[in-house]
Write a protein that holds these residues in place. Structure first.
Motif, short mmCIF file in Angstrom:
data_model
loop_
_atom_site.label_atom_id
_atom_site.label_comp_id
_atom_site.label_asym_id
_atom_site.label_seq_id
_atom_site.Cartn_x
_atom_site.Cartn_y
_atom_site.Cartn_z
N ARG A 172 2.17 -7.31 -9.59
CA ARG A 172 3.53 -6.81 -9.85
C ARG A 172 4.32 -7.71 -10.80
NH1 ARG A 172 2.84 -5.89 -4.16
NH2 ARG A 172 4.05 -7.76 -3.62
N ASN A 199 -2.93 3.59 -3.03
CA ASN A 199 -2.26 2.86 -4.10
C ASN A 199 -2.02 1.43 -3.63
OD1 ASN A 199 -1.43 5.20 -6.11
ND2 ASN A 199 -1.03 5.93 -4.04
N TYR A 200 -2.28 0.47 -4.52
CA TYR A 200 -2.36 -0.92 -4.07
C TYR A 200 -1.83 -1.86 -5.14
CZ TYR A 200 -4.83 -5.38 -3.09
OH TYR A 200 -5.16 -6.69 -2.86
N SER A 201 -1.11 -2.87 -4.68
CA SER A 201 -0.69 -3.94 -5.59
C SER A 201 -0.51 -5.23 -4.81
CB SER A 201 0.62 -3.59 -6.30
OG SER A 201 1.71 -3.62 -5.39
N TYR A 206 0.51 -1.42 -10.32
CA TYR A 206 -0.42 -1.14 -9.23
C TYR A 206 -1.56 -0.28 -9.75
CZ TYR A 206 1.43 3.64 -9.07
OH TYR A 206 1.78 4.92 -9.41
N THR A 234 2.03 1.49 -15.57
CA THR A 234 1.42 0.16 -15.37
C THR A 234 0.84 -0.36 -16.67
OG1 THR A 234 0.97 0.58 -13.03
CG2 THR A 234 -0.38 -1.10 -14.12
N PRO A 253 5.77 2.33 -0.30
CA PRO A 253 4.95 1.13 -0.12
C PRO A 253 5.26 0.41 1.19
CG PRO A 253 6.70 0.73 -1.72
CD PRO A 253 6.77 2.18 -1.39
N ILE A 281 -5.05 -6.84 -12.31
CA ILE A 281 -5.53 -5.54 -11.88
C ILE A 281 -6.94 -5.29 -12.39
CG2 ILE A 281 -5.23 -3.04 -12.28
CD1 ILE A 281 -2.18 -3.54 -12.05
N TYR A 298 0.83 -1.20 0.00
CA TYR A 298 0.00 0.00 0.00
C TYR A 298 0.87 1.25 0.00
CZ TYR A 298 -3.59 -3.32 1.36
OH TYR A 298 -4.43 -4.40 1.38
#
Length: 354
Positions: A258, A251-253, A328, A321, A204, A266, A126
């Motif tokens: 990744r 923001n998220y992954s 992300y 991305t 992150p 996503i 995050y």
């Protein structure tokens, strides 16, 4: 005053092995940060080695007067930038004497979600963009604004430089350094679109640590503004009218996002978020309807949308991305007063376990 400053800045390690631990928790409103200090016999680096403590929950809106004891469980340790030395800040959550999480303890549920093997294996990262507004203490109006009046229109303030544009930079820089000293993964700061409004980014950071770090960063900001004689507001729309609101974009992954082919992961995650749009909005901060109007770089609160590089969408996917086919995405819906434990765990639950 110089003697008082000397005493405040005393280096305890010159005289004793004892340290001061500031226990920090979230009060009954969900946004009021509380803390109190205790002496420990020596340095501690593992929160499980710290003693539990208690407080009067009837004075924080978290317990009845006839059964007011609430127990603090230490969960994360940070260095104390105010006392320095080996003194520490301790992020805690709250339980009944029987060991049950109290209703306002949002960390407990989040920790359960992040400890789920399916979630843990995805290593969710995050990056939280925490916006806030610095307010004049006695009039509840942004600093640098004429009392009862308005500054010039928005335009020159975002990342601006100069006394008439960057209002409160000394507080922002003090907070930035305090976060780095404390061990928070703060990744940057910038002036925002509305004068007197700023942003810091944490991340992150993986899993439950993101919530811990954002709450401690908020605590540090509250303490620094306390010293400076101004107030910090996390209201999502502190000034009505043609002024930007304040959010906490997330923001998220995941590991799958990744890795190669992550863009498709996503897109599937965004589809899951769309199906639970109302549930997420309900948990993304009080008063968010005043901010998510479809104007001022927001999407309308009732409509879910996503797009590449679109800051008017609910969810934004970056150009990098899209180009790399992995990375992300950014959930732009959370308000500045959101609970990071709730938002981070809810995104993981919806996209990984949903």
């Amino acid at each position: 005053m110089s003697l008082l400053s000397d005493l405040v800045n005393l280096n305890l390690s010159d005289a004793t092995e004892k340290i001061i631990a500031e226990y920090i928790w979230i009060g009954g409103s969900g946004m009021d940060i509380r803390s109190k200090a205790r002496t420990l016999p020596g340095p501690v680096s593992d929160p499980s080695k710290l003693p539990k403590w208690n407080y009067d929950g009837s004075s924080t809106g978290q317990a009845a007067g006839d059964d007011s004891e609430v127990i603090l469980y230490p969960q994360a340790i940070f260095r104390d930038p105010f006392r320095g030395g080996k003194n520490i800040l301790v992020m805690c959550d709250a339980y009944t004497p029987a060991g049950d999480p109290i209703p306002t303890n949002k960390r407990h549920k989040a920790a359960k979600i992040f400890s789920d093997p399916k979630v843990a294996s995805e290593e969710p990262w995050y990056g939280i963009e925490q916006e806030y507004t610095l307010m004049q203490k006695d009039v509840n109006w942004p600093i640098g604004w004429p009392v009862g009046g308005y500054p010039g229109p928005q335009g020159p303030y975002y990342c601006g430089v100069g006394a008439d544009k960057a209002i409160g930079r000394d507080i922002v820089d003090a907070h930035y350094k305090a976060c780095l000293y404390a061990g928070i993964g703060i990744s940057g700061v910038n002036g925002e679109v509305m004068p007197g409004q700023w942003e810091f980014q944490v991340g992150p950071v993986e899993g439950i640590g993101a919530g811990d770090q954002v709450w401690i960063a908020r605590y540090l900001l509250e303490r620094i503004t306390e010293i400076s004689g101004v107030m910090v507001s996390f209201d999502p729309k502190p000034v009505p009218g043609d002024w930007n609101g304040a959010g906490a974009h997330c923001n998220y992954s995941t590991k799958s996002m990744r890795n190669d082919g992550g863009l498709e992961v996503i897109k599937k995650a965004i589809e899951k978020l769309q199906l639970k749009h109302k549930e997420h909005i309900a948990a993304y901060g009080e008063g968010n309807e005043r901010r998510l109007t479809g104007k001022h770089e927001t999407a309308d609160i009732n409509t879910f949308s996503w797009g590449v590089a679109n800051r008017g969408a609910s969810v934004r996917v970056g150009r990098d991305t899209e180009k790399e086919g992995k990375g992300y995405f950014e959930d732009r819906r959370p308000a500045s007063n959101m609970d990071p434990y709730v938002v981070t765990s809810m995104i993981a639950e919806t996209t990984i376990l949903g």
